[in-house]
Design an enzyme around this catalytic site. Sequence first.
Site, short mmCIF file in Angstrom:
data_model
loop_
_atom_site.label_atom_id
_atom_site.label_comp_id
_atom_site.label_asym_id
_atom_site.label_seq_id
_atom_site.Cartn_x
_atom_site.Cartn_y
_atom_site.Cartn_z
N LYS A 52 34.87 -17.01 4.73
CA LYS A 52 34.43 -15.66 4.35
C LYS A 52 32.90 -15.57 4.38
O LYS A 52 32.34 -14.58 4.86
CB LYS A 52 34.97 -15.32 2.95
CG LYS A 52 36.47 -15.08 2.94
CD LYS A 52 37.08 -14.99 1.54
CE LYS A 52 38.60 -14.96 1.64
NZ LYS A 52 39.30 -14.87 0.37
N GLN A 96 38.16 -15.98 -5.87
CA GLN A 96 39.17 -16.66 -5.06
C GLN A 96 40.32 -17.16 -5.94
O GLN A 96 40.11 -17.78 -6.98
CB GLN A 96 38.53 -17.83 -4.29
CG GLN A 96 39.44 -18.51 -3.29
CD GLN A 96 39.83 -17.62 -2.09
OE1 GLN A 96 39.15 -16.65 -1.76
NE2 GLN A 96 40.93 -17.95 -1.45
N ASP A 119 38.89 -7.03 -2.41
CA ASP A 119 40.17 -7.70 -2.16
C ASP A 119 41.33 -6.72 -2.30
O ASP A 119 42.44 -6.99 -1.84
CB ASP A 119 40.39 -8.80 -3.22
CG ASP A 119 40.21 -10.19 -2.67
OD1 ASP A 119 40.38 -10.38 -1.45
OD2 ASP A 119 39.91 -11.10 -3.47
N1 GUN Z 1 43.79 -16.62 -2.27
C1 GUN Z 1 44.54 -16.53 -1.12
N2 GUN Z 1 44.25 -15.41 -0.45
C2 GUN Z 1 43.31 -14.77 -1.17
C3 GUN Z 1 42.61 -13.54 -0.97
O1 GUN Z 1 42.82 -12.80 0.00
N3 GUN Z 1 41.69 -13.22 -1.94
C4 GUN Z 1 41.48 -14.00 -3.03
N4 GUN Z 1 40.58 -13.59 -3.93
N5 GUN Z 1 42.12 -15.14 -3.24
C5 GUN Z 1 43.02 -15.52 -2.30
#
Ligand code: GUN
Length: 292
Positions: A52, A96, A119
């Site tokens: 990311k 996350q 998100d």
């Molecule tokens: N863990 C797995 N996929 C994601 C996501 O898209 N966002 C976040 N914050 N955590 C994750």
Amino acid sequence: MNLIDGKLTSKEVRKDLAIEVEKILSAGGRRPHLAAVLVGHDGGSESYVSGKMKACEEVGFKSSLIRYEDDVTEEELLAKVMELNEDDGLDGFIVQLPLPKHISEEKVTETINPRKDVDGFHPQNVGRMTIGMPAFISATPQGIMELLKRYNIETSGKHCVVVGRSNIVGRPMSILLSQKSNHGNATVTVCHSRTPNIQEVCRQADILIAAIGLPGFVKEDMVKEGAVVIDVGTTRIKSDKTKSGWKLKGDVDFDAVAPKCSYITPVPGGVGPMTITSLLINTLKSAKGEVY
Ligand code: GUN
């Protein structure tokens, strides 16, 4: 059989995003800024967050990584979320997941300012998306919708079968596909672990979305001739053939299923790259004030 190339599509979208950033900067605007909060050292989370942050750099966003050890208290983490909520120099941030067991993911998600929740996990964004209001839509379903659009795959009147009912993928996917909108208007069936005759239900799909988290679950006899198959599975499996020592395995038995499909996404290189790109799209939307 046509391959849906998420890597290539993602590159194209990111090019467009980089152009948008340049436009903002040349008009005297501020560089879009995404922050990520990472707790602990889980291999999968480390790799997602690093992807990311790199993607931000690629399109010219500013990125910030805030790290905590596994023993951070819920109180400390919530205090950081509240600080980020008020940070005017930040367009969006993510925490996350998964988080350590002593921290409530629900509480953390609910504490995030919905206007910065790129998100799309906050109940306010989920609710707005459900009733067709402007909202941050979670990255994986949004990425899949973008792939269907860009490959001109008709959804209207089609039977879409979604395997999996997670809050992050299956559930929002079923809502978006059935919505009265372009690239919605589908008849949707959601299958899960309690669905009897799941094989038979899958066989009825014009578009099959596999998001159950079981590697190789969708076999050749579960897919109708000419179906579109979208594989959301990303189970990490140990491998001595890769540099990292891991490889990703999808929910679809690709080699057996692909010859029957009109379109199929590979793993890796299908839905995955679009997921991160969708997060960038949401951050840019936030920077431009397009959702709220
Ligand atoms: N863990 C797995 N996929 C994601 C996501 O898209 N966002 C976040 N914050 N955590 C994750």
